[in-house]
Design a protein around this motif. Structure first.
Motif, PDB file in Angstrom:
ATOM      1  N   ALA A 197       0.894  -0.903   0.431  1.00  0.00           N
ATOM      2  CA  ALA A 197      -0.053  -0.009  -0.187  1.00  0.00           C
ATOM      3  C   ALA A 197       0.739   1.018  -0.513  1.00  0.00           C
ATOM      4  CB  ALA A 197      -1.110   0.141   1.362  1.00  0.00           C
ATOM      5  N   ALA A 198       1.991   1.569   0.179  1.00  0.00           N
ATOM      6  CA  ALA A 198       3.138   2.246   0.892  1.00  0.00           C
ATOM      7  C   ALA A 198       3.565   2.844  -1.220  1.00  0.00           C
ATOM      8  CB  ALA A 198       3.925   2.660   1.642  1.00  0.00           C
ATOM      9  N   THR A 199       3.494   1.561  -1.507  1.00  0.00           N
ATOM     10  CA  THR A 199       4.051   2.460  -3.137  1.00  0.00           C
ATOM     11  C   THR A 199       3.076   2.609  -3.370  1.00  0.00           C
ATOM     12  OG1 THR A 199       5.643  -0.172  -2.473  1.00  0.00           O
ATOM     13  CG2 THR A 199       5.316   1.057  -4.695  1.00  0.00           C
ATOM     14  N   VAL A 200       2.200   2.609  -3.198  1.00  0.00           N
ATOM     15  CA  VAL A 200       0.737   2.693  -3.787  1.00  0.00           C
ATOM     16  C   VAL A 200       0.624   3.672  -4.104  1.00  0.00           C
ATOM     17  CG1 VAL A 200      -1.260   1.984  -5.185  1.00  0.00           C
ATOM     18  CG2 VAL A 200       0.028   0.218  -4.898  1.00  0.00           C
ATOM     19  N   LEU A 201       0.607   4.239  -2.685  1.00  0.00           N
ATOM     20  CA  LEU A 201      -0.214   4.961  -2.199  1.00  0.00           C
ATOM     21  C   LEU A 201       1.143   6.555  -2.516  1.00  0.00           C
ATOM     22  CD1 LEU A 201      -1.827   4.413   1.065  1.00  0.00           C
ATOM     23  CD2 LEU A 201      -3.151   5.336  -1.062  1.00  0.00           C
ATOM     24  N   ARG A 202       1.830   6.427  -2.162  1.00  0.00           N
ATOM     25  CA  ARG A 202       3.366   7.117  -2.320  1.00  0.00           C
ATOM     26  C   ARG A 202       3.651   7.866  -3.923  1.00  0.00           C
ATOM     27  NH1 ARG A 202       6.864   4.996  -0.317  1.00  0.00           N
ATOM     28  NH2 ARG A 202       7.497   4.095  -1.736  1.00  0.00           N
ATOM     29  N   GLY A 203       3.247   6.406  -4.871  1.00  0.00           N
ATOM     30  CA  GLY A 203       2.733   7.029  -6.916  1.00  0.00           C
ATOM     31  C   GLY A 203       1.572   7.824  -6.503  1.00  0.00           C
ATOM     32  N   TRP A 204       0.555   7.417  -6.089  1.00  0.00           N
ATOM     33  CA  TRP A 204      -0.487   8.096  -6.419  1.00  0.00           C
ATOM     34  C   TRP A 204      -1.091   9.333  -6.205  1.00  0.00           C
ATOM     35  CZ3 TRP A 204      -2.576   7.279 -10.923  1.00  0.00           C
ATOM     36  CH2 TRP A 204      -3.039   6.009 -11.693  1.00  0.00           C
ATOM     37  N   ARG A 308      19.083  10.076 -14.090  1.00  0.00           N
ATOM     38  CA  ARG A 308      17.373  10.401 -14.955  1.00  0.00           C
ATOM     39  C   ARG A 308      16.014   9.658 -14.543  1.00  0.00           C
ATOM     40  NH1 ARG A 308      18.821  12.309 -20.972  1.00  0.00           N
ATOM     41  NH2 ARG A 308      16.664  12.609 -21.078  1.00  0.00           N
ATOM     42  N   THR A 309      15.615  10.401 -14.420  1.00  0.00           N
ATOM     43  CA  THR A 309      13.291   9.676 -14.508  1.00  0.00           C
ATOM     44  C   THR A 309      12.885  10.432 -16.215  1.00  0.00           C
ATOM     45  OG1 THR A 309      12.544  11.825 -13.251  1.00  0.00           O
ATOM     46  CG2 THR A 309      13.350  10.244 -11.858  1.00  0.00           C
ATOM     47  N   THR A 310      13.280  10.442 -16.819  1.00  0.00           N
ATOM     48  CA  THR A 310      12.518  10.807 -18.166  1.00  0.00           C
ATOM     49  C   THR A 310      13.338   9.539 -19.037  1.00  0.00           C
ATOM     50  OG1 THR A 310      14.251  12.568 -18.731  1.00  0.00           O
ATOM     51  CG2 THR A 310      11.989  13.228 -17.590  1.00  0.00           C
ATOM     52  N   SER A 311      12.974   9.992 -20.701  1.00  0.00           N
ATOM     53  CA  SER A 311      12.585   8.401 -21.197  1.00  0.00           C
ATOM     54  C   SER A 311      13.413   9.349 -21.846  1.00  0.00           C
ATOM     55  CB  SER A 311      11.182   8.709 -21.989  1.00  0.00           C
ATOM     56  OG  SER A 311      10.107   7.899 -21.205  1.00  0.00           O
ATOM     57  N   HIS A 312      14.597   8.403 -22.769  1.00  0.00           N
ATOM     58  CA  HIS A 312      15.945   8.876 -23.538  1.00  0.00           C
ATOM     59  C   HIS A 312      15.927   7.430 -24.783  1.00  0.00           C
ATOM     60  CE1 HIS A 312      17.251   7.023 -19.641  1.00  0.00           C
ATOM     61  NE2 HIS A 312      18.904   6.850 -20.678  1.00  0.00           N
ATOM     62  N   ASP A 398      -0.478  15.770 -23.147  1.00  0.00           N
ATOM     63  CA  ASP A 398       0.687  15.711 -22.147  1.00  0.00           C
ATOM     64  C   ASP A 398       0.021  15.465 -20.620  1.00  0.00           C
ATOM     65  OD1 ASP A 398       2.523  17.007 -24.369  1.00  0.00           O
ATOM     66  OD2 ASP A 398       1.423  18.745 -23.738  1.00  0.00           O
ATOM     67  N   GLN A 399      -1.214  15.481 -20.314  1.00  0.00           N
ATOM     68  CA  GLN A 399      -2.308  14.897 -19.428  1.00  0.00           C
ATOM     69  C   GLN A 399      -1.849  13.822 -18.886  1.00  0.00           C
ATOM     70  OE1 GLN A 399      -5.634  17.765 -18.866  1.00  0.00           O
ATOM     71  NE2 GLN A 399      -5.414  18.998 -18.941  1.00  0.00           N
ATOM     72  N   ALA A 400      -1.870  13.612 -19.617  1.00  0.00           N
ATOM     73  CA  ALA A 400      -1.932  11.707 -20.388  1.00  0.00           C
ATOM     74  C   ALA A 400      -0.942  11.044 -19.941  1.00  0.00           C
ATOM     75  CB  ALA A 400      -3.154  11.094 -21.831  1.00  0.00           C
ATOM     76  N   ARG A 401       0.355  11.708 -20.625  1.00  0.00           N
ATOM     77  CA  ARG A 401       1.295  10.901 -20.262  1.00  0.00           C
ATOM     78  C   ARG A 401       1.236  11.547 -18.456  1.00  0.00           C
ATOM     79  NH1 ARG A 401       4.650  13.380 -25.888  1.00  0.00           N
ATOM     80  NH2 ARG A 401       3.813  11.968 -26.763  1.00  0.00           N
ATOM     81  N   ALA A 402       0.983  12.845 -17.864  1.00  0.00           N
ATOM     82  CA  ALA A 402       1.548  12.762 -17.211  1.00  0.00           C
ATOM     83  C   ALA A 402       1.131  11.939 -16.044  1.00  0.00           C
ATOM     84  CB  ALA A 402       1.189  14.132 -16.236  1.00  0.00           C
ATOM     85  N   PHE A 403      -0.119  11.237 -16.357  1.00  0.00           N
ATOM     86  CA  PHE A 403      -0.936   9.714 -15.768  1.00  0.00           C
ATOM     87  C   PHE A 403      -0.505   8.423 -16.264  1.00  0.00           C
ATOM     88  CE2 PHE A 403      -4.361   6.511 -15.204  1.00  0.00           C
ATOM     89  CZ  PHE A 403      -4.692   7.079 -14.122  1.00  0.00           C
ATOM     90  N   ARG A 405       2.640   7.920 -16.222  1.00  0.00           N
ATOM     91  CA  ARG A 405       4.207   7.992 -15.669  1.00  0.00           C
ATOM     92  C   ARG A 405       3.738   8.268 -14.529  1.00  0.00           C
ATOM     93  NH1 ARG A 405       5.311  12.023 -18.976  1.00  0.00           N
ATOM     94  NH2 ARG A 405       4.809  14.278 -17.504  1.00  0.00           N
ATOM     95  N   ARG A 406       2.514   8.657 -13.571  1.00  0.00           N
ATOM     96  CA  ARG A 406       2.396   7.864 -12.060  1.00  0.00           C
ATOM     97  C   ARG A 406       1.553   6.648 -12.069  1.00  0.00           C
ATOM     98  NH1 ARG A 406       0.103  11.520  -8.534  1.00  0.00           N
ATOM     99  NH2 ARG A 406       0.419  13.608  -9.603  1.00  0.00           N
ATOM    100  N   LEU A 407       0.601   6.321 -12.822  1.00  0.00           N
ATOM    101  CA  LEU A 407       0.636   4.916 -13.080  1.00  0.00           C
ATOM    102  C   LEU A 407       1.775   3.971 -12.995  1.00  0.00           C
ATOM    103  CD1 LEU A 407      -1.690   3.197 -13.632  1.00  0.00           C
ATOM    104  CD2 LEU A 407      -0.912   3.163 -16.014  1.00  0.00           C
ATOM    105  N   ALA A 408       3.284   4.055 -14.252  1.00  0.00           N
ATOM    106  CA  ALA A 408       4.583   3.387 -13.589  1.00  0.00           C
ATOM    107  C   ALA A 408       4.975   3.752 -12.336  1.00  0.00           C
ATOM    108  CB  ALA A 408       5.064   3.445 -14.866  1.00  0.00           C
TER     109      ALA A 408
END
Length: 511
Positions: A197-204, A308-312, A398-403, A405-408
């Motif tokens: 739960a801690a991992t899931v809640l932290r991500g969302w 880095r955390t963004t795609s490359h 762009d909002q969907a892409r942010a979602f 990233r949050r999902l991952a």
């Protein structure tokens, strides 16, 4: 003459791309290997069922049905059902045209499929993704299904995979799968999310204001959780199926509590009688066609050394990052990281005339796929890129892409999942390659390459052509410093030698 846009894949992204290209004035050929459009998300019942409520197990059915009828009934659209793209033929370097599209038309099990060759003005790739399933002892027993396969049978055939079912893995996809099984008549014993739960809640919970534009997702989530509550189905976090047991087919599931890295907490194992297990640990994008088209890939979520955390972009032909991300030596991506197609603001790939949309650019769900499809189809057809509605679509994209990233972040794959494995555990089901045999071959310095390991163990050389085991074996190799590309497949779909010998039918020009 109207531009000819070929769209490969008729799921949410492909259907939206076809609709947008038609609106922009293009001539569209829409291809899919299924009999009906919709993809996995809107898998339809066969017409012979004559169902009174075909959308009963579907979310957003009415919008989909309206788009489907519009696209398939449009005079400038050719709908090619049961058609598979088996190869893309790239032009000579410097030629700005997109690849030629080699298609097989007809049922996959038919004996007289027709070869066709199409020359598009623009190509939109929207092939979607596969379920990813991590191996565990007994996962090759009959009765262990991917969650996507179980949902496809429920939606497309109204068949249930079992009476006493556990749904397990990682990610919100587990919820609609459980809902489809319940609606189709199965008894779902529990839904298990491997991440605590801690991992899931932290991500969302991070940057909560970004969730304001995704109210529809909250409503969908409430519907699924309400259905589980009415059927008294527990949803447990930090627990997974780590073993399946049975004589000839699955009869028991062994579940256990997991730490954040997915290592098993000793003493928490529990045995549950079942007749089916549905498992999904996320998705693997279908990248065979983008790779064949010469599209550059991005690597999402590299290891700590990357910084880095963004795609490359990874180095050409490599699944590791290497110097592209500032490191001095190649290093393995984080467990569960995936490559996706690199696209620009118009969904255009690095290959001329080739656009990409949907799960091959990032796992974001059906709404994100539709938005990307609309952008890709409009731009592929030569629509005005600065139109006000297109700018609004880009903001929503762009909002969907942010979602995504949050999902991952909320539902990652823990690096310690390999602790579930035993030497005799099968990692390639087609060729029955065991974990022990694979590791011995990979650790043998004389082999030296992923190709040698593949030849020595047969992993990835079976009928599925590494679609199931490819991401797993690539990760196991990467942990040993061996880079592998599970997506390079010159022949993207099986083709019979007799079909290959027959001359193809060339496309006829249409004004």
């Amino acid at each position: 003459m109207a531009r000819h846009v070929i769209v490969v894949g008729a799921g949410p992204a492909g259907l939206a791309a076809a609709a947008a290209a038609l609106r922009a004035g293009a001539r569209v050929t829409l291809l899919d290997s299924a009999e009906q459009p919709g993809g996995q998300y809107h898998r339809m019942l066969p017409d012979a069922f004559a169902a009174e409520r075909p959308g009963r197990l579907h979310h957003g059915w009415h919008d989909f049905d309206r788009t489907r009828r519009h696209v398939l009934g449009h005079p400038r659209c050719d709908w090619w059902a049961e058609s598979s793209v088996w190869s893309l033929e790239r032009p000579e370097p410097g030629d700005p045209r997109p690849p030629r599209v080699h298609v097989l038309r007809g049922p996959a099990d038919g004996s007289r499929r027709e070869r066709r060759v199409l020359d598009p003005d623009a190509l939109v790739l929207a092939p979607g993704a596969h379920d990813r399933v991590l191996p565990f002892p007994g996962w090759d027993l009959p009765g262990v299904f991917t969650a996507g396969a179980a949902q496809a049978l429920a939606k497309g055939e109204r068949l249930v995979v079992g009476d006493q079912v556990i749904v397990a893995g990682a990610g919100p996809f587990l919820l609609p799968v459980a809902a489809s099984l319940l609606e189709a008549g199965s008894s779902v014993l529990e839904v298990l999310e491997a991440n605590p739960a801690a991992t899931v809640l932290r991500g969302w919970a991070g940057r909560p204001w970004e969730l304001a534009s995704h109210g529809g997702k909250a409503t969908e989530l409430a519907g699924y959780t309400g259905l589980l509550a009415r059927h008294r189905v527990p949803y447990r976090m930090g627990r997974a199926v780590i073993e399946a047991r049975g004589d000839g087919r699955v009869e028991e599931a062994v579940t256990a509590r997991l730490r954040a890295d997915w290592s098993v907490v000793p003493g928490t194992e529990r045995t549950v009688p079942v007749d089916a297990i549905c498992v999904s640990h996320g998705f693997s994008p279908q990248l065979e066609l983008p790779v064949a088209a010469g599209c550059e890939l991005s690597l999402a979520g590299c290891g700590p050394a990357c910084g880095r955390t963004t795609s490359h972009a990874p180095r050409s032909g490599s699944a590791a990052c290497g110097v592209a991300c500032g490191g001095t030596t190649p290093h393995a991506p984080r467990s569960g990281s995936a490559a996706f197609v690199r696209v620009d603001d118009d969904q255009l790939t690095t290959s001329p005339g080739v656009y990409a949309a949907g799960e091959i650019t990032g796992i974001g769900g059906a709404p994100a796929a539709r938005i990307e499809g609309l952008l890709a189809g409009w731009c592929a057809a030569g629509g005005a890129p600065g139109a006000p509605e297109i700018e609004r679509l880009r903001r929503r994209r762009d909002q969907a892409r942010a979602f995504a990233r949050r999902l991952a972040t909320a539902h990652p794959i823990g690096a310690a999942w390999t602790s579930w494995l035993r030497p005799e555990t099968v990692v390639c089901r087609c060729e029955e390659t065991t974990y022990g045999a694979f590791c011995r071959a990979a650790d043998d310095r004389a082999s030296g390459s992923a190709h040698a390991v593949k030849l020595g163990t047969r992993a990835g050389l079976g009928p599925c052509q590494a679609r199931v085991c490819g991401p797993t074996t690539a990760e196991l190799l990467a942990r040993r410093g061996i880079t592998a590309d599970p997506h390079h497949r010159p022949v993207a779909q099986p083709i019979r030698l007799g079909e290959l010998a027959r001359p193809p039918r060339e496309e006829e020009s249409t004004p």
